[in-house]
Design an enzyme around this catalytic site. Structure first.
Site, PDB file in Angstrom:
ATOM      1  N   ASN A   1       0.820  -1.211   0.000  1.00 50.07           N
ATOM      2  CA  ASN A   1       0.000   0.000   0.000  1.00 50.07           C
ATOM      3  C   ASN A   1       0.848   1.253   0.000  1.00 50.07           C
ATOM      4  O   ASN A   1       1.981   1.254   0.486  1.00 50.07           O
ATOM      5  CB  ASN A   1      -0.964  -0.007   1.190  1.00 50.07           C
ATOM      6  CG  ASN A   1      -0.367   0.647   2.416  1.00 50.07           C
ATOM      7  OD1 ASN A   1      -0.479   1.855   2.604  1.00 50.07           O
ATOM      8  ND2 ASN A   1       0.306  -0.147   3.238  1.00 50.07           N
TER       9      ASN A   1
ATOM     10  N   CYS B   1       5.816   3.731   9.132  1.00 53.20           N
ATOM     11  CA  CYS B   1       5.278   3.889   7.782  1.00 53.20           C
ATOM     12  C   CYS B   1       6.426   4.209   6.817  1.00 53.20           C
ATOM     13  O   CYS B   1       7.111   5.222   6.965  1.00 53.20           O
ATOM     14  CB  CYS B   1       4.243   5.011   7.807  1.00 53.20           C
ATOM     15  SG  CYS B   1       3.300   5.084   6.293  1.00 53.20           S
TER      16      CYS B   1
ATOM     17  N   THR C   1       5.180  -2.124   7.824  1.00 52.86           N
ATOM     18  CA  THR C   1       5.364  -2.733   6.497  1.00 52.86           C
ATOM     19  C   THR C   1       6.786  -2.582   5.979  1.00 52.86           C
ATOM     20  O   THR C   1       7.548  -1.740   6.452  1.00 52.86           O
ATOM     21  CB  THR C   1       4.395  -2.093   5.489  1.00 52.86           C
ATOM     22  OG1 THR C   1       4.637  -0.688   5.484  1.00 52.86           O
ATOM     23  CG2 THR C   1       2.954  -2.373   5.847  1.00 52.86           C
TER      24      THR C   1
ATOM     25  N   CYS D   1       3.047 -42.461   0.630  1.00 51.20           N
ATOM     26  CA  CYS D   1       3.726 -41.926  -0.562  1.00 51.20           C
ATOM     27  C   CYS D   1       2.848 -42.096  -1.803  1.00 51.20           C
ATOM     28  O   CYS D   1       2.320 -43.171  -2.067  1.00 51.20           O
ATOM     29  CB  CYS D   1       5.051 -42.653  -0.765  1.00 51.20           C
ATOM     30  SG  CYS D   1       5.926 -42.127  -2.261  1.00 51.20           S
TER      31      CYS D   1
ATOM     32  N   CYS E   1       5.079 -39.097  -6.379  1.00 52.96           N
ATOM     33  CA  CYS E   1       5.237 -37.954  -7.277  1.00 52.96           C
ATOM     34  C   CYS E   1       6.709 -37.728  -7.602  1.00 52.96           C
ATOM     35  O   CYS E   1       7.035 -37.104  -8.612  1.00 52.96           O
ATOM     36  CB  CYS E   1       4.622 -36.695  -6.670  1.00 52.96           C
ATOM     37  SG  CYS E   1       5.527 -36.050  -5.248  1.00 52.96           S
TER      38      CYS E   1
ATOM     39  N   CYS F   1      16.235 -33.522  -4.054  1.00 53.07           N
ATOM     40  CA  CYS F   1      17.446 -34.026  -3.390  1.00 53.07           C
ATOM     41  C   CYS F   1      18.552 -34.246  -4.427  1.00 53.07           C
ATOM     42  O   CYS F   1      19.718 -33.920  -4.204  1.00 53.07           O
ATOM     43  CB  CYS F   1      17.144 -35.320  -2.639  1.00 53.07           C
ATOM     44  SG  CYS F   1      18.469 -35.776  -1.495  1.00 53.07           S
TER      45      CYS F   1
ATOM     46  N   CYS G   1      21.983 -39.095   3.351  1.00 52.92           N
ATOM     47  CA  CYS G   1      21.049 -38.109   3.925  1.00 52.92           C
ATOM     48  C   CYS G   1      21.733 -37.261   4.996  1.00 52.92           C
ATOM     49  O   CYS G   1      22.271 -37.787   5.964  1.00 52.92           O
ATOM     50  CB  CYS G   1      19.823 -38.807   4.509  1.00 52.92           C
ATOM     51  SG  CYS G   1      18.642 -37.655   5.253  1.00 52.92           S
TER      52      CYS G   1
ATOM     53  N   CYS H   1       7.362 -32.136  -0.088  1.00 55.65           N
ATOM     54  CA  CYS H   1       6.409 -33.251  -0.235  1.00 55.65           C
ATOM     55  C   CYS H   1       4.985 -32.728  -0.164  1.00 55.65           C
ATOM     56  O   CYS H   1       4.630 -32.003   0.766  1.00 55.65           O
ATOM     57  CB  CYS H   1       6.630 -34.285   0.868  1.00 55.65           C
ATOM     58  SG  CYS H   1       5.451 -35.654   0.774  1.00 55.65           S
TER      59      CYS H   1
END
Lengths: 433, 454
Positions: free
Chosen positions: A76, A138, A204, A346, A349, A356, A381, A391
């Protein structure tokens, strides 16, 4: 049922949800509707000196949308109130009279001259308002005139103005901080040193939303030209939470009450702010995007959550998560987690695999025995949580702690000892024990 | 004996408005807002199962991603570079057993991403506005004959043009497009989409279409071999299988494909005569298409009779349900045993069927009859006798269809084949397009090697 009543600096409200100083609190009409809808309080849109400022007559707002056109970020360039001071003061007086159980705080922005504060602060306090909020945040328009964020970015100015306000006010004074600083602690400390009773944050962030792809000008514009605005909405919440947590956990500012602001859209967002040390919260964008009705979910969502947690009041939640926030150097480097994929959940997909593979440590299979199959390779990992983050199925991938045996990746035994960077052998500056 | 109900076959059973409604777009296109929401549902899978399931291997998550960013030309290019008839396939593919069945959203929530409609959303503007996405390659000087102007032939010709080769399409019908133009239910391809798509394909240049010429009647395969550097045959299935019953030539017993072709070409569908009671024999897409369309023209009772169960039908479950909700009754486990005739068809006697120990269909000895003033045969098609005569003895054939290798190369050097007329075809538009594409790639390789050797 948990008790949602709130007392912030002695200002009581039936719930901890206040409307932030912004367009929804510009007039009695809106504030009346908000209180009818059930909002606990409101911070009246920032008042300034007479004659009032002038706003543009073109676009004031623009949004960052998701594909379903949900507003996830909002911008704004509206300035402080553009109505005469007298009109605002009459309406504030009436609203406070009509709604004695609601919190009504007035936001103010005055020039950096003591005489201005001496003149206006008592006049505004006379309305019966419960407190002041000083708009040092502001970031557009007013800051060009040496007010708003221009004050909030200079701790000395901030402290000076706070002192003036405190000198002429007998009701609580909240200092609203700008996030357009590299470190929130100096302005927060200056507010405290200036005698502020509390801080509220964040205001903001400086922002340009985008370019108009037809005209190749910034968007939106006023007669072909645009100016940066203030960014808010869900997208800014993590920034706000960090700043709230910094103030909460820093010893010099820890006992200063905080009113949390920044992208609160549902009750979970409120839980975030409260647990990180805010005593109440303020909302604007969500109300601007959906209307005042969202208060229903905010209040009963929070109430149900407190019940579930066995907490009887909002106060019990305040600051609960603060002790878990620390500096990176104190994180335990001997702690090991690995991702685990629940094969029942799972949907194959493959998102975990490809992120990874491309962006992390090649620790998730795409095939096992020739079949499409996604499974974590413990030897690779590093426990980074990237797969969990992408996921699409909730709880399908979880991070699980490895407490015993050998870390398959490093080949080293899992140590139960806590070892952080300050004592790590690789740290040339380590503290010798 | 059912009475002769000749008078029941008539045109204009329904008002123009009713017919227009019955033949309006089966799946109205998505607007931008709907498309963006639907596109957002795509998970952008790795090695996406939908792409694997697509016979033409379209990068489905890739084109959906481009819809999300309003990159429609890019999205259409992603589709059309694999399947130049991506627009038609978006309308006629049995997505419920191809890409959408493989969608992981199926596993997640039993509701796949609506890939078909998204594909249409991306490709329609390209055809509507004739946006050029493909250019003809540098002229190679090679000429290829293409027998058949259907999806296989046009796909082959377009890909060859991209490679710089010139092709001449020998097309049996008045217009190119094959079954897209003559054989698919009208409500699946409204607004003359089939011809507009053909025009888009031909606009690449280097493709000459000669209509109204048939292999075996007007020219021989050997003529083409002499004149062209390579030949692709994709002449489809020009003849309809008979029931094998007496009186099949009686008035009122019709080939479903002929009637559908007439309906597709009719300027005013209401003019087509249609019966009050229709019996359709068969279980594939053609059976569904004729049944729903005669119902749409105003037939009171339309029955599809199929000799086995719903799970055996060539038409997908979705198509079966579409027919049923359109007012068609599907009767399973019966086969026609006798045509009941007077001066014209009056009905069909059926014998109930079951499976024997070996899983073969066998009659139970129980019979029932259905009155009918029109009976449609939709029990499959085969290569027409004329065409068969033109290739038998020249090309290796099996069960009346052409045998090819994985590159759609026939037993005859320099000749490739694809579409419904090849032995391992599955009678889908999308497979025919893929055949044409694969063959074109093989032909291009062959022509380049030939040039190098020459």
């Amino acid at each position: 049922m948990a008790d949602l009543t709130s007392e912030f600096l002695g200002i009581k409200s039936p719930n901890p949800f206040w409307l932030a100083s912004a367009p929804p609190t510009d007039k009695a009409y809106n504030v009346n509707r908000a209180f009818e809808a059930g909002w606990g309080g409101a911070v009246w849109k920032t008042l300034g000196e007479d004659p009032p400022i002038v706003n543009v007559n073109g676009p004031r707002y623009s949004a960052l949308h998701s594909n379903e056109r949900r507003v996830i970020g909002f911008n704004n360039i509206e300035l402080i109130t553009d109505r005469p001071l007298g009109v605002n003061l009459d309406e504030i007086r009436q609203i406070k009279k009509d709604w004695p159980d609601r919190a009504l705080v007035v936001s103010i922005m005055l020039p950096m001259e003591e005489k201005s504060w001496a003149k206006y602060v008592p006049m505004i306090e006379d309305t019966g308002a419960d407190g002041f909020e000083l708009n040092f945040g502001c970031p557009h328009g007013m800051s060009e005139r040496g007010m708003g964020a221009a004050v909030g970015q200079v701790p000395e100015y901030l402290q000076m103005a706070t002192e003036w306000c405190k000198k002429f006010a007998s009701i609580p004074v909240i200092v609203k901080l700008t996030p357009n600083v590299t470190n929130i602690l100096p302005p927060a400390g200056a507010a405290r040193d200036g005698g502020a009773d509390a801080v509220s944050l964040i205001n903001t962030l400086n922002s340009i939303m985008r370019v108009n792809y037809d005209t190749l000008t910034m968007y939106p514009t006023t007669d072909g030209m645009g100016s940066h605005g203030g960014y808010c909405g869900q997208a800014v919440k993590p920034i706000a939470l960090h700043m709230v947590a910094e103030i909460s956990r820093h010893k010099d500012t820890a006992d200063m009450p905080i009113s949390g602001i920044g992208g609160i859209s549902d009750w979970r967002d409120a839980v975030d702010f409260l647990a990180l040390g805010a005593s109440n919260v303020q909302v604007c964008t969500a109300a601007m995007v959906y209307g005042f009705k969202i208060i229903d979910d905010l209040t009963d969502g929070l109430s149900n959550f407190l019940d579930e947690k066995g907490m009887s009041s909002v106060e019990e939640l305040v600051g609960k998560a603060v002790p878990s926030v620390t500096d990176w150097q104190y994180l335990n480097l001997n702690y090991v987690e690995k991702a685990v994929i629940d094969q029942e959940l799972c949907i194959k997909c493959g998102r975990c695999h490809i992120v990874c593979e491309d962006a992390s440590h090649q620790a998730i299979t795409s095939q096992v025995n020739g079949e499409r199959y996604f499974e974590v390779i413990d030897e690779e990992c590093i426990g980074c949580n990237l797969c969990v983050s992408v996921c699409p199925v909730d709880s399908c991938i979880t991070m699980q702690r490895v407490t015993d045996g050998i870390d398959a990746r490093t080949g080293q035994p899992i140590s139960k000892e806590v070892l952080n960077w300050t004592a790590h052998p690789n740290n040339p500056m380590r503290k010798q024990s | 004996m059912p009475k002769d109900n000749n008078a029941a076959v008539c045109s204009r059973r329904l008002s123009d408005e009713e017919i227009a409604r019955n033949f309006s777009d089966m799946h109205p296109p998505l607007g931008r807002a709907e498309a963006l929401v639907e596109a957002d549902r795509c998970y952008f899978c790795f090695d996406a199962p939908c792409t694997t399931a697509c016979p033409t291997g379209i990068d489905i998550p890739g084109f959906i991603q481009k819809i999300r960013s309003d990159n429609i030309a890019g999205s259409a290019h992603t589709i059309l570079r694999e399947n130049i008839m991506g627009g038609m396939c978006a309308r006629v593919c049995p997505t419920e057993v191809l890409c959408e069945e493989a969608c992981v959203r199926h596993t997640h929530e039993d509701k796949p991403v609506n890939i078909g409609l998204l594909q249409r959303y991306a490709t329609d503007p390209v055809i509507d506005k004739n946006i050029t996405l493909f250019e003809r390659g540098p002229e190679s000087g090679k000429r290829v004959a293409i027998v058949g102007g259907g999806p296989a032939g046009l796909s082959c010709a377009h890909r060859l043009a991209m490679f710089g080769h010139t092709s001449v399409v020998f097309n049996r019908d008045e217009k190119p497009g094959g079954l897209n133009e003559y054989g698919i239910a009208a409500y699946k391809t409204v607004n003359d989409f089939a011809q507009r798509e053909v025009e888009y394909i031909l606009a690449i240049g280097g493709i000459e279409v000669r209509n109204n010429v048939s292999l075996g009647e007007d020219f021989k395969l050997s003529d083409l071999q002499g004149e062209f550097d390579a030949v692709f045959v994709g002449f489809g299935l020009g003849s309809v299988n008979d029931l094998g019953l007496a009186n099949e030539d009686v008035e009122g017993v019709l080939n479903a494909v002929d009637y559908i072709a007439e309906l597709r070409q009719a300027k005013d569908k209401g003019n087509l005569p249609v019966g009050e009671r229709i019996v359709v024999i068969g279980g594939g897409m053609t059976a569904i298409d004729i049944a729903v369309q005669t119902k749409g023209l105003g037939a009171e009772h339309v029955d599809i009779v199929y000799r086995r169960g719903p799970e055996h039908m060539g038409a997908s479950r979705y198509e079966q349900e579409f027919a049923q909700t359109s007012g068609v009754k599907i009767r399973h486990w019966a086969r026609p045993s006798k045509l009941l005739t007077g001066e014209r068809i009056a009905g069909v006697e059926f014998e109930r069927t079951t499976l024997d120990k070996d899983g073969k269909v066998t009659g139970t000895g129980e019979y029932y009859s259905l009155n009918a003033d029109m009976v449609f045969k939709a029990i499959g098609q085969s290569v027409s006798e004329e065409t068969l005569g033109a290739v038998t003895g020249t090309l290796d054939m099996q069960s009346g269809k052409i045998v090819t290798d994985d590159h759609r190369k026939t037993s005859l050097p320099g000749v490739w084949a694809g579409g419904d007329c090849v032995y391992d075809s599955d009678d889908l538009t999308v497979t025919a397009v893929q055949d044409g594409k694969i063959a074109a790639i093989a032909i291009d390789k062959y022509l380049r090697e030939e040039s190098n050797n020459g």
